[in-house]
Design a protein around this motif. Structure first.
Motif, PDB file in Angstrom:
ATOM      1  N   GLU A  58       0.903  -1.184   0.077  1.00  0.00           N
ATOM      2  CA  GLU A  58      -0.121   0.012  -0.138  1.00  0.00           C
ATOM      3  C   GLU A  58       0.924   1.107  -0.050  1.00  0.00           C
ATOM      4  N   ARG A  59       2.212   1.265   0.765  1.00  0.00           N
ATOM      5  CA  ARG A  59       3.038   2.357   0.946  1.00  0.00           C
ATOM      6  C   ARG A  59       3.828   2.601  -0.509  1.00  0.00           C
ATOM      7  N   ALA A  60       4.277   1.397  -0.910  1.00  0.00           N
ATOM      8  CA  ALA A  60       5.054   1.844  -2.198  1.00  0.00           C
ATOM      9  C   ALA A  60       4.795   0.529  -3.106  1.00  0.00           C
ATOM     10  N   ALA A  62       7.170   0.328  -5.702  1.00  0.00           N
ATOM     11  CA  ALA A  62       8.766   0.311  -5.426  1.00  0.00           C
ATOM     12  C   ALA A  62       9.334   1.756  -5.766  1.00  0.00           C
ATOM     13  N   ALA A  63      10.244   2.080  -4.658  1.00  0.00           N
ATOM     14  CA  ALA A  63      10.719   3.253  -4.604  1.00  0.00           C
ATOM     15  C   ALA A  63      12.030   3.425  -5.328  1.00  0.00           C
ATOM     16  N   GLY A  64      12.255   2.725  -6.417  1.00  0.00           N
ATOM     17  CA  GLY A  64      13.220   2.705  -7.221  1.00  0.00           C
ATOM     18  C   GLY A  64      14.239   1.722  -7.183  1.00  0.00           C
ATOM     19  N   ALA A  65      15.468   1.915  -7.839  1.00  0.00           N
ATOM     20  CA  ALA A  65      16.571   0.849  -7.671  1.00  0.00           C
ATOM     21  C   ALA A  65      16.985   1.159  -6.408  1.00  0.00           C
ATOM     22  N   ASP A  66      17.634  -0.199  -5.848  1.00  0.00           N
ATOM     23  CA  ASP A  66      18.262   0.024  -4.522  1.00  0.00           C
ATOM     24  C   ASP A  66      19.443   0.721  -4.354  1.00  0.00           C
ATOM     25  N   ILE A  67      19.278   2.097  -4.111  1.00  0.00           N
ATOM     26  CA  ILE A  67      20.342   3.087  -3.905  1.00  0.00           C
ATOM     27  C   ILE A  67      21.528   2.570  -3.173  1.00  0.00           C
ATOM     28  N   LYS A  68      21.449   1.660  -2.022  1.00  0.00           N
ATOM     29  CA  LYS A  68      22.360   1.290  -1.166  1.00  0.00           C
ATOM     30  C   LYS A  68      23.362   0.180  -2.108  1.00  0.00           C
ATOM     31  N   GLU A  69      22.680  -0.555  -2.876  1.00  0.00           N
ATOM     32  CA  GLU A  69      23.349  -1.526  -3.700  1.00  0.00           C
ATOM     33  C   GLU A  69      24.024  -0.767  -4.814  1.00  0.00           C
ATOM     34  N   GLY A  86      19.573  -6.632 -18.063  1.00  0.00           N
ATOM     35  CA  GLY A  86      18.628  -7.604 -17.568  1.00  0.00           C
ATOM     36  C   GLY A  86      17.282  -7.494 -17.535  1.00  0.00           C
ATOM     37  N   TRP A  87      16.992  -6.182 -17.031  1.00  0.00           N
ATOM     38  CA  TRP A  87      15.417  -5.735 -16.875  1.00  0.00           C
ATOM     39  C   TRP A  87      14.786  -5.586 -18.226  1.00  0.00           C
ATOM     40  N   ASP A  88      15.533  -5.511 -19.464  1.00  0.00           N
ATOM     41  CA  ASP A  88      14.837  -5.676 -20.809  1.00  0.00           C
ATOM     42  C   ASP A  88      13.965  -6.803 -20.818  1.00  0.00           C
ATOM     43  N   GLY A 107      11.544   6.390  -9.716  1.00  0.00           N
ATOM     44  CA  GLY A 107      12.868   5.912 -10.510  1.00  0.00           C
ATOM     45  C   GLY A 107      12.505   4.575 -11.100  1.00  0.00           C
ATOM     46  N   GLY A 108      13.482   3.549 -10.781  1.00  0.00           N
ATOM     47  CA  GLY A 108      13.204   2.250 -11.363  1.00  0.00           C
ATOM     48  C   GLY A 108      11.915   1.414 -11.054  1.00  0.00           C
ATOM     49  N   GLY A 109      11.282   2.138 -10.089  1.00  0.00           N
ATOM     50  CA  GLY A 109       9.737   1.415  -9.761  1.00  0.00           C
ATOM     51  C   GLY A 109       8.800   2.093 -10.663  1.00  0.00           C
ATOM     52  N   GLY A 139      17.572   4.854 -15.794  1.00  0.00           N
ATOM     53  CA  GLY A 139      18.448   4.040 -16.456  1.00  0.00           C
ATOM     54  C   GLY A 139      17.601   2.787 -17.155  1.00  0.00           C
ATOM     55  N   MET A 140      16.409   2.514 -16.312  1.00  0.00           N
ATOM     56  CA  MET A 140      15.492   1.466 -16.760  1.00  0.00           C
ATOM     57  C   MET A 140      14.612   2.016 -17.832  1.00  0.00           C
ATOM     58  N   GLY A 141      14.729   2.882 -18.565  1.00  0.00           N
ATOM     59  CA  GLY A 141      13.792   3.266 -19.663  1.00  0.00           C
ATOM     60  C   GLY A 141      12.852   4.540 -19.204  1.00  0.00           C
TER      61      GLY A 141
HETATM   62  N1  CO8 Z   1      16.843   2.219  -2.322  1.00  0.00           N
HETATM   63  C1  CO8 Z   1      17.359   1.496  -0.876  1.00  0.00           C
HETATM   64  N2  CO8 Z   1      16.687   1.891   0.142  1.00  0.00           N
HETATM   65  C2  CO8 Z   1      15.389   2.739  -0.135  1.00  0.00           C
HETATM   66  C3  CO8 Z   1      15.077   3.264  -1.216  1.00  0.00           C
HETATM   67  C4  CO8 Z   1      15.976   2.990  -2.312  1.00  0.00           C
HETATM   68  N3  CO8 Z   1      15.614   3.296  -3.430  1.00  0.00           N
HETATM   69  N4  CO8 Z   1      13.862   4.071  -0.865  1.00  0.00           N
HETATM   70  C5  CO8 Z   1      13.844   3.787   0.451  1.00  0.00           C
HETATM   71  N5  CO8 Z   1      14.613   3.089   0.961  1.00  0.00           N
HETATM   72  C6  CO8 Z   1      14.770   2.867   2.291  1.00  0.00           C
HETATM   73  C7  CO8 Z   1      14.937   4.047   3.110  1.00  0.00           C
HETATM   74  O1  CO8 Z   1      16.432   3.964   3.008  1.00  0.00           O
HETATM   75  C8  CO8 Z   1      14.630   3.654   4.549  1.00  0.00           C
HETATM   76  O2  CO8 Z   1      15.528   2.466   5.086  1.00  0.00           O
HETATM   77  P1  CO8 Z   1      15.876   2.496   6.578  1.00  0.00           P
HETATM   78  O3  CO8 Z   1      14.605   2.454   7.588  1.00  0.00           O
HETATM   79  O4  CO8 Z   1      16.771   1.493   6.763  1.00  0.00           O
HETATM   80  O5  CO8 Z   1      16.628   4.219   6.711  1.00  0.00           O
HETATM   81  C9  CO8 Z   1      13.182   2.931   4.207  1.00  0.00           C
HETATM   82  O6  CO8 Z   1      13.245   2.259   2.763  1.00  0.00           O
HETATM   83  C10 CO8 Z   1      12.106   3.869   4.294  1.00  0.00           C
HETATM   84  O7  CO8 Z   1      12.360   5.104   3.611  1.00  0.00           O
HETATM   85  P2  CO8 Z   1      12.093   6.273   4.245  1.00  0.00           P
HETATM   86  O8  CO8 Z   1      12.548   6.548   5.591  1.00  0.00           O
HETATM   87  O9  CO8 Z   1      13.080   7.518   3.267  1.00  0.00           O
HETATM   88  O10 CO8 Z   1      10.515   6.956   4.051  1.00  0.00           O
HETATM   89  P3  CO8 Z   1       9.943   8.217   3.710  1.00  0.00           P
HETATM   90  O11 CO8 Z   1       8.569   7.965   3.785  1.00  0.00           O
HETATM   91  O12 CO8 Z   1      10.403   9.104   4.693  1.00  0.00           O
HETATM   92  O13 CO8 Z   1      10.258   8.561   2.009  1.00  0.00           O
HETATM   93  C11 CO8 Z   1      10.497   8.265   0.031  1.00  0.00           C
HETATM   94  C12 CO8 Z   1       9.960   7.769   1.185  1.00  0.00           C
HETATM   95  C13 CO8 Z   1      10.207   9.639  -0.559  1.00  0.00           C
HETATM   96  C14 CO8 Z   1      10.147   7.295  -1.284  1.00  0.00           C
HETATM   97  C15 CO8 Z   1      12.219   8.096   0.086  1.00  0.00           C
HETATM   98  O14 CO8 Z   1      12.436   6.581   0.795  1.00  0.00           O
HETATM   99  C16 CO8 Z   1      12.946   8.200  -1.143  1.00  0.00           C
HETATM  100  O15 CO8 Z   1      13.153   9.236  -1.577  1.00  0.00           O
HETATM  101  N6  CO8 Z   1      13.498   7.204  -1.795  1.00  0.00           N
HETATM  102  C17 CO8 Z   1      14.158   7.112  -2.877  1.00  0.00           C
HETATM  103  C18 CO8 Z   1      13.635   7.359  -3.984  1.00  0.00           C
HETATM  104  C19 CO8 Z   1      14.459   7.647  -5.165  1.00  0.00           C
HETATM  105  O16 CO8 Z   1      15.352   8.280  -5.245  1.00  0.00           O
HETATM  106  N7  CO8 Z   1      14.446   6.482  -6.167  1.00  0.00           N
HETATM  107  C20 CO8 Z   1      15.180   6.360  -7.336  1.00  0.00           C
HETATM  108  C21 CO8 Z   1      16.648   5.378  -7.173  1.00  0.00           C
HETATM  109  S1  CO8 Z   1      17.668   5.549  -8.512  1.00  0.00           S
HETATM  110  C22 CO8 Z   1      16.800   4.653  -9.512  1.00  0.00           C
HETATM  111  O17 CO8 Z   1      15.645   3.909  -9.544  1.00  0.00           O
HETATM  112  C23 CO8 Z   1      17.834   4.424 -11.069  1.00  0.00           C
HETATM  113  C24 CO8 Z   1      16.903   3.077 -11.762  1.00  0.00           C
HETATM  114  C25 CO8 Z   1      17.679   2.479 -12.741  1.00  0.00           C
HETATM  115  C26 CO8 Z   1      18.764   1.329 -12.389  1.00  0.00           C
HETATM  116  C27 CO8 Z   1      17.969   0.145 -12.167  1.00  0.00           C
HETATM  117  C28 CO8 Z   1      18.938  -1.107 -11.750  1.00  0.00           C
HETATM  118  C29 CO8 Z   1      18.030  -1.981 -10.711  1.00  0.00           C
END
Ligand code: CO8
Length: 257
Positions: A58-60, A62-69, A86-88, A107-109, A139-141
Protein backbone atom coordinates in the motif's frame (compact mmCIF):
# COMPACT_ATOMS: atom_id res chain seq x y z
CA UNK A 1 9.97 -22.24 -5.74
CA UNK A 2 10.74 -20.06 -2.70
CA UNK A 3 11.11 -16.34 -3.41
CA UNK A 4 12.95 -13.94 -1.09
CA UNK A 5 11.71 -10.65 -2.51
CA UNK A 6 8.37 -11.55 -4.09
CA UNK A 7 5.09 -13.17 -3.17
CA UNK A 8 3.93 -15.19 -6.17
CA UNK A 9 0.38 -16.54 -6.27
CA UNK A 10 -2.24 -17.59 -8.77
CA UNK A 11 -5.79 -16.27 -8.62
CA UNK A 12 -7.92 -18.24 -11.05
CA UNK A 13 -6.26 -17.78 -14.44
CA UNK A 14 -4.21 -14.80 -13.29
CA UNK A 15 -0.67 -14.74 -11.93
CA UNK A 16 -0.25 -12.27 -9.07
CA UNK A 17 3.24 -11.04 -8.23
CA UNK A 18 3.71 -8.82 -5.17
CA UNK A 19 7.03 -7.05 -4.62
CA UNK A 20 7.98 -7.79 -1.03
CA UNK A 21 10.93 -5.86 0.38
CA UNK A 22 9.01 -3.74 2.90
CA UNK A 23 12.16 -2.65 4.75
CA UNK A 24 13.37 -0.83 1.60
CA UNK A 25 9.99 0.28 0.17
CA UNK A 26 10.36 -2.50 -2.42
CA UNK A 27 13.57 -1.02 -3.84
CA UNK A 28 14.69 -3.07 -6.83
CA UNK A 29 17.93 -5.04 -6.59
CA UNK A 30 19.54 -7.93 -8.43
CA UNK A 31 17.54 -10.50 -6.44
CA UNK A 32 14.25 -8.82 -7.37
CA UNK A 33 15.31 -8.89 -11.02
CA UNK A 34 16.31 -12.56 -10.92
CA UNK A 35 13.12 -13.59 -9.12
CA UNK A 36 10.83 -11.49 -11.29
CA UNK A 37 12.28 -13.11 -14.40
CA UNK A 38 11.73 -16.55 -12.84
CA UNK A 39 8.15 -15.75 -11.82
CA UNK A 40 7.28 -14.37 -15.25
CA UNK A 41 8.89 -17.36 -17.00
CA UNK A 42 6.87 -19.76 -14.84
CA UNK A 43 3.64 -17.90 -15.60
CA UNK A 44 4.50 -17.77 -19.28
CA UNK A 45 5.01 -21.54 -19.32
CA UNK A 46 1.76 -22.18 -17.42
CA UNK A 47 -1.02 -22.73 -19.98
CA UNK A 48 -3.67 -21.90 -17.40
CA UNK A 49 -2.37 -18.37 -16.86
CA UNK A 50 -3.71 -15.73 -19.24
CA UNK A 51 -2.49 -12.51 -17.62
CA UNK A 52 -0.28 -11.25 -14.80
CA UNK A 53 -0.79 -8.52 -12.19
CA UNK A 54 2.33 -6.92 -10.69
CA UNK A 55 1.85 -4.97 -7.48
CA UNK A 56 3.68 -3.72 -4.38
CA UNK A 57 2.49 -2.68 -0.94
CA UNK A 58 0.00 0.00 0.00
CA UNK A 59 2.89 2.37 0.84
CA UNK A 60 5.09 1.65 -2.16
CA UNK A 61 4.90 -0.09 -5.50
CA UNK A 62 8.69 0.39 -5.56
CA UNK A 63 10.78 3.39 -4.47
CA UNK A 64 13.34 2.86 -7.21
CA UNK A 65 16.49 0.91 -7.70
CA UNK A 66 18.26 0.02 -4.46
CA UNK A 67 20.44 3.07 -3.85
CA UNK A 68 22.42 1.23 -1.17
CA UNK A 69 23.32 -1.50 -3.70
CA UNK A 70 24.29 1.03 -6.39
CA UNK A 71 26.14 3.54 -4.22
CA UNK A 72 29.66 2.14 -4.59
CA UNK A 73 29.46 0.85 -8.17
CA UNK A 74 32.22 1.91 -10.56
CA UNK A 75 31.83 2.93 -14.20
CA UNK A 76 34.11 0.27 -15.71
CA UNK A 77 32.32 -2.53 -13.87
CA UNK A 78 28.78 -1.49 -14.70
CA UNK A 79 29.73 -0.76 -18.29
CA UNK A 80 31.37 -4.17 -18.73
CA UNK A 81 28.48 -6.05 -17.11
CA UNK A 82 25.93 -3.85 -18.94
CA UNK A 83 24.23 -3.20 -15.58
CA UNK A 84 20.42 -2.85 -15.88
CA UNK A 85 20.20 -4.61 -19.26
CA UNK A 86 18.66 -7.67 -17.61
CA UNK A 87 15.50 -5.63 -16.97
CA UNK A 88 14.82 -5.65 -20.71
CA UNK A 89 13.71 -9.28 -20.31
CA UNK A 90 11.10 -8.17 -17.77
CA UNK A 91 9.61 -5.83 -20.38
CA UNK A 92 9.51 -8.61 -22.95
CA UNK A 93 7.11 -11.02 -21.24
CA UNK A 94 4.56 -11.99 -23.91
CA UNK A 95 1.48 -12.43 -21.74
CA UNK A 96 -0.21 -9.18 -20.68
CA UNK A 97 0.97 -7.63 -17.42
CA UNK A 98 -1.03 -5.04 -15.47
CA UNK A 99 0.76 -2.88 -12.89
CA UNK A 100 -1.39 -2.18 -9.83
CA UNK A 101 0.31 0.81 -8.24
CA UNK A 102 -0.28 2.16 -4.74
CA UNK A 103 2.04 4.63 -3.00
CA UNK A 104 5.49 5.42 -4.37
CA UNK A 105 6.45 4.39 -7.91
CA UNK A 106 9.74 6.23 -8.19
CA UNK A 107 12.79 5.88 -10.40
CA UNK A 108 13.16 2.21 -11.32
CA UNK A 109 9.74 1.65 -9.68
CA UNK A 110 8.05 4.01 -12.13
CA UNK A 111 10.09 2.43 -14.92
CA UNK A 112 9.04 -1.08 -13.87
CA UNK A 113 5.38 0.01 -13.86
CA UNK A 114 5.88 1.42 -17.37
CA UNK A 115 7.30 -1.93 -18.56
CA UNK A 116 3.84 -3.36 -17.84
CA UNK A 117 1.12 -3.13 -20.51
CA UNK A 118 -0.98 -0.70 -18.53
CA UNK A 119 -1.09 0.82 -15.09
CA UNK A 120 -4.05 0.91 -12.73
CA UNK A 121 -3.29 3.35 -9.91
CA UNK A 122 -4.68 3.82 -6.45
CA UNK A 123 -5.61 7.39 -5.49
CA UNK A 124 -2.50 7.31 -3.23
CA UNK A 125 -0.06 6.58 -6.06
CA UNK A 126 2.88 8.92 -6.63
CA UNK A 127 4.99 8.65 -9.75
CA UNK A 128 8.37 10.24 -10.38
CA UNK A 129 11.85 9.94 -11.81
CA UNK A 130 13.95 11.45 -8.99
CA UNK A 131 17.30 10.09 -10.25
CA UNK A 132 18.48 13.62 -11.07
CA UNK A 133 18.47 14.42 -7.34
CA UNK A 134 21.01 11.58 -6.86
CA UNK A 135 23.33 12.89 -9.57
CA UNK A 136 22.24 10.36 -12.20
CA UNK A 137 19.41 9.95 -14.72
CA UNK A 138 16.74 7.29 -15.29
CA UNK A 139 18.41 4.05 -16.39
CA UNK A 140 15.63 1.49 -16.78
CA UNK A 141 13.83 3.25 -19.63
CA UNK A 142 12.35 6.31 -17.91
CA UNK A 143 13.60 8.88 -20.38
CA UNK A 144 12.16 6.81 -23.24
CA UNK A 145 8.96 5.19 -21.95
CA UNK A 146 7.83 8.18 -19.86
CA UNK A 147 8.33 10.49 -22.83
CA UNK A 148 6.31 8.19 -25.07
CA UNK A 149 3.59 7.93 -22.41
CA UNK A 150 3.18 11.57 -21.38
CA UNK A 151 4.96 13.62 -24.04
CA UNK A 152 8.06 15.79 -23.92
CA UNK A 153 6.83 18.66 -21.71
CA UNK A 154 5.67 16.53 -18.79
CA UNK A 155 8.57 14.07 -19.12
CA UNK A 156 11.13 16.90 -19.05
CA UNK A 157 9.36 18.50 -16.09
CA UNK A 158 9.45 15.26 -14.08
CA UNK A 159 12.91 14.07 -15.12
CA UNK A 160 14.69 17.44 -14.81
CA UNK A 161 13.14 18.47 -11.48
CA UNK A 162 12.72 15.03 -9.93
CA UNK A 163 9.28 16.02 -8.62
CA UNK A 164 6.52 13.50 -8.01
CA UNK A 165 3.11 13.54 -9.68
CA UNK A 166 -0.01 12.24 -8.02
CA UNK A 167 -2.48 9.74 -9.45
CA UNK A 168 -4.85 12.38 -10.85
CA UNK A 169 -2.04 14.09 -12.75
CA UNK A 170 -0.75 10.72 -13.95
CA UNK A 171 -4.20 9.84 -15.30
CA UNK A 172 -4.59 13.26 -16.97
CA UNK A 173 -1.17 12.79 -18.54
CA UNK A 174 -1.96 9.36 -19.96
CA UNK A 175 0.50 7.44 -17.78
CA UNK A 176 -2.19 5.41 -16.05
CA UNK A 177 -5.37 3.96 -17.51
CA UNK A 178 -7.57 4.14 -14.39
CA UNK A 179 -7.46 5.52 -10.85
CA UNK A 180 -9.37 3.71 -8.11
CA UNK A 181 -9.72 4.00 -4.32
CA UNK A 182 -6.87 2.17 -2.53
CA UNK A 183 -9.12 -0.58 -1.18
CA UNK A 184 -10.35 -1.38 -4.72
CA UNK A 185 -6.91 -1.53 -6.37
CA UNK A 186 -6.13 -5.25 -6.31
CA UNK A 187 -9.70 -6.32 -7.07
CA UNK A 188 -9.88 -3.93 -10.02
CA UNK A 189 -6.55 -5.12 -11.42
CA UNK A 190 -7.41 -8.78 -10.89
CA UNK A 191 -10.81 -8.31 -12.55
CA UNK A 192 -9.19 -6.67 -15.59
CA UNK A 193 -6.59 -9.45 -15.74
CA UNK A 194 -9.27 -12.14 -15.35
CA UNK A 195 -11.23 -10.59 -18.21
CA UNK A 196 -8.11 -10.69 -20.41
CA UNK A 197 -7.39 -14.28 -19.30
CA UNK A 198 -10.91 -15.32 -20.35
CA UNK A 199 -10.24 -14.27 -23.96
CA UNK A 200 -8.41 -16.11 -26.71
CA UNK A 201 -4.69 -16.22 -25.81
CA UNK A 202 -3.42 -15.95 -29.41
CA UNK A 203 -5.53 -12.86 -30.07
CA UNK A 204 -4.59 -11.28 -26.72
CA UNK A 205 -0.89 -11.87 -27.31
CA UNK A 206 -1.09 -10.56 -30.87
CA UNK A 207 -3.01 -7.49 -29.72
CA UNK A 208 -0.21 -6.76 -27.25
CA UNK A 209 2.41 -7.28 -29.96
CA UNK A 210 0.54 -5.00 -32.36
CA UNK A 211 0.18 -2.12 -29.87
CA UNK A 212 3.84 -2.42 -28.88
CA UNK A 213 4.85 -2.31 -32.54
CA UNK A 214 3.32 1.18 -32.73
CA UNK A 215 6.25 2.40 -30.63
CA UNK A 216 8.87 0.81 -32.84
CA UNK A 217 7.92 1.45 -36.44
CA UNK A 218 6.36 3.71 -39.06
CA UNK A 219 2.59 3.96 -39.48
CA UNK A 220 2.69 2.15 -42.80
CA UNK A 221 4.75 -0.77 -41.47
CA UNK A 222 2.67 -0.86 -38.30
CA UNK A 223 -0.57 -1.05 -40.27
CA UNK A 224 0.85 -3.84 -42.43
CA UNK A 225 2.01 -5.71 -39.30
CA UNK A 226 -1.44 -5.33 -37.71
CA UNK A 227 -3.19 -6.50 -40.87
CA UNK A 228 -1.00 -9.62 -41.19
CA UNK A 229 -1.67 -10.52 -37.56
CA UNK A 230 -5.38 -9.96 -38.18
CA UNK A 231 -5.25 -12.29 -41.21
CA UNK A 232 -3.37 -14.95 -39.25
CA UNK A 233 -6.01 -15.08 -36.52
CA UNK A 234 -8.39 -16.58 -39.09
CA UNK A 235 -6.23 -19.71 -38.87
CA UNK A 236 -7.24 -20.18 -35.21
CA UNK A 237 -10.10 -22.24 -33.79
CA UNK A 238 -10.80 -19.33 -31.44
CA UNK A 239 -11.73 -16.98 -34.32
CA UNK A 240 -14.26 -19.56 -35.57
CA UNK A 241 -15.58 -20.08 -32.05
CA UNK A 242 -15.70 -16.37 -31.15
CA UNK A 243 -17.64 -15.38 -34.26
CA UNK A 244 -19.93 -18.46 -34.13
CA UNK A 245 -20.74 -17.69 -30.49
CA UNK A 246 -21.66 -14.12 -31.40
CA UNK A 247 -23.95 -15.24 -34.22
CA UNK A 248 -25.52 -17.95 -32.03
CA UNK A 249 -25.95 -15.49 -29.12
CA UNK A 250 -23.96 -17.58 -26.62
CA UNK A 251 -20.70 -17.22 -24.69
CA UNK A 252 -17.60 -18.37 -26.58
CA UNK A 253 -15.63 -21.33 -25.25
CA UNK A 254 -12.10 -20.46 -26.30
CA UNK A 255 -9.53 -23.26 -26.46
CA UNK A 256 -6.62 -20.86 -27.05
CA UNK A 257 -5.73 -22.59 -30.29
N1 CO8 B 1 16.92 2.25 -2.24
C1 CO8 B 1 17.26 1.73 -1.05
N2 CO8 B 1 16.55 1.93 0.07
C2 CO8 B 1 15.46 2.71 -0.01
C3 CO8 B 1 15.04 3.29 -1.22
C4 CO8 B 1 15.83 3.02 -2.38
N3 CO8 B 1 15.48 3.49 -3.59
N4 CO8 B 1 13.93 4.02 -0.99
C5 CO8 B 1 13.66 3.91 0.31
N5 CO8 B 1 14.57 3.12 0.91
C6 CO8 B 1 14.65 2.75 2.33
C7 CO8 B 1 15.14 3.93 3.17
O1 CO8 B 1 16.53 4.01 3.14
C8 CO8 B 1 14.58 3.54 4.51
O2 CO8 B 1 15.41 2.57 5.09
P1 CO8 B 1 15.94 2.72 6.61
O3 CO8 B 1 14.66 2.64 7.42
O4 CO8 B 1 16.84 1.55 6.77
O5 CO8 B 1 16.58 4.06 6.70
C9 CO8 B 1 13.24 2.87 4.19
O6 CO8 B 1 13.35 2.48 2.82
C10 CO8 B 1 12.06 3.79 4.33
O7 CO8 B 1 12.30 4.97 3.57
P2 CO8 B 1 12.20 6.45 4.16
O8 CO8 B 1 12.51 6.44 5.63
O9 CO8 B 1 13.03 7.35 3.31
O10 CO8 B 1 10.63 6.73 3.97
P3 CO8 B 1 9.92 8.14 3.74
O11 CO8 B 1 8.45 7.86 3.82
O12 CO8 B 1 10.50 9.20 4.62
O13 CO8 B 1 10.30 8.56 2.23
C11 CO8 B 1 10.59 8.16 -0.14
C12 CO8 B 1 9.83 7.76 1.15
C13 CO8 B 1 10.21 9.59 -0.55
C14 CO8 B 1 10.17 7.17 -1.21
C15 CO8 B 1 12.12 8.09 0.10
O14 CO8 B 1 12.42 6.82 0.68
C16 CO8 B 1 12.96 8.24 -1.13
O15 CO8 B 1 13.14 9.34 -1.63
N6 CO8 B 1 13.48 7.11 -1.66
C17 CO8 B 1 14.39 7.12 -2.81
C18 CO8 B 1 13.62 7.40 -4.10
C19 CO8 B 1 14.59 7.47 -5.27
O16 CO8 B 1 15.44 8.32 -5.34
N7 CO8 B 1 14.44 6.52 -6.21
C20 CO8 B 1 15.27 6.48 -7.40
C21 CO8 B 1 16.42 5.52 -7.17
S1 CO8 B 1 17.57 5.51 -8.52
C22 CO8 B 1 16.82 4.53 -9.69
O17 CO8 B 1 15.74 4.03 -9.52
C23 CO8 B 1 17.62 4.30 -10.96
C24 CO8 B 1 16.95 3.23 -11.87
C25 CO8 B 1 17.91 2.58 -12.84
C26 CO8 B 1 18.72 1.43 -12.29
C27 CO8 B 1 17.96 0.14 -12.12
C28 CO8 B 1 18.82 -1.04 -11.59
C29 CO8 B 1 18.02 -2.08 -10.73
Amino acid sequence: MAYKTLIVETRGNVGLVTLNRPQALNALNSTVLKELKEAYAAFHADEAIGAIVLTGSERAFAAGADIKEMQSLQFADIYKSDFISGWDDVAKVRKPVIAAVSGFALGGGCELAMMCDFIIASETAKFGQPEITLGVIPGMGGSQRLTRAVGKAKAMDLILTGRMMDAAEAERSGLVSRVVPPERLIDEALAAAEKIASLSRPSVMMAKEAVNRAFETTLEEGLRFERRLFHSLFATDDQKEGMAAFVEKRKPAFTHR
